[in-house]
Design a protein around this motif. Structure first.
Motif: not given
Length: 171
Positions: A148-160
């Motif tokens: 349930e946290k993977m999308d948030m982690v991926i979004d942060k990584l993508r944005t960075f």
């Protein structure tokens, strides 16, 4: 080393220190359960099998999600994740990032990893510690965050990553 202690006191101190080297009973029981899971026919086997399948399926979902996300990011490619719990993507760093890393006294992929950590709190392992081919850059990451946290982690990584690539593209 214990100097000027009565031998009986030294023996008791040695026992106290030694006992800290042994796992407690709960830990021993847990390890025993992990290395000898329930077998078919035992009362808890069905629940064990269900939990293992759910965990395995969740790891597959997370691995595919991370692999697809990394492969879709600017200047990042990721081979299929087929084992372990890691992804090892290649990052194509702009010349400006390589020069900024040099000024900072860091290998380029370490520079990327430090910037990522500072900006997002996401910790990855720079690829330069893995004897990568000269002139290539990588990082190692895991897909262990909860599903349930993977999308948030991926979004942060993508944005960075997008910001990093833009920041250093023109320099």
């Amino acid at each position: 080393e214990l100097q000027n202690f009565d031998p009986s006191v030294r023996e008791q101190i040695y026992k106290m220190v030694s006992i800290g080297l042994c796992s407690n009973i709960s830990g021993q029981v847990m390890v025993d359960c992990m290395v000898k899971p329930p077998v078919e026919g035992e009362e808890s086997h069905a629940l064990y099998a269900e939990e293992m399948k759910r965990l395995y399926d969740s790891l597959l979902v997370r691995a595919r999600k991370l692999q697809d996300a990394l492969s879709g990011m600017t200047n990042v490619t990721c081979s299929p994740i087929n084992g372990a719990l890691y992804a090892f993507p290649t990052i194509g760093l702009p010349r400006g990032a390589v020069e900024a890393a040099k000024l900072a006294g860091m290998p380029p992929d370490t520079f990327y990893a430090v910037e990522l950590l500072d900006a997002t709190g996401i910790c990855v392992v720079p690829g330069n510690g893995f004897k990568q081919q000269q002139g290539t850059y990588h990082f190692r990451t895991t897909f262990l965050p909860a599903e349930e946290k993977m999308d948030m982690v991926i979004d942060k990584l993508r944005t960075f990553n997008e910001g990093f690539m833009l920041k250093y593209a023109g320099t």
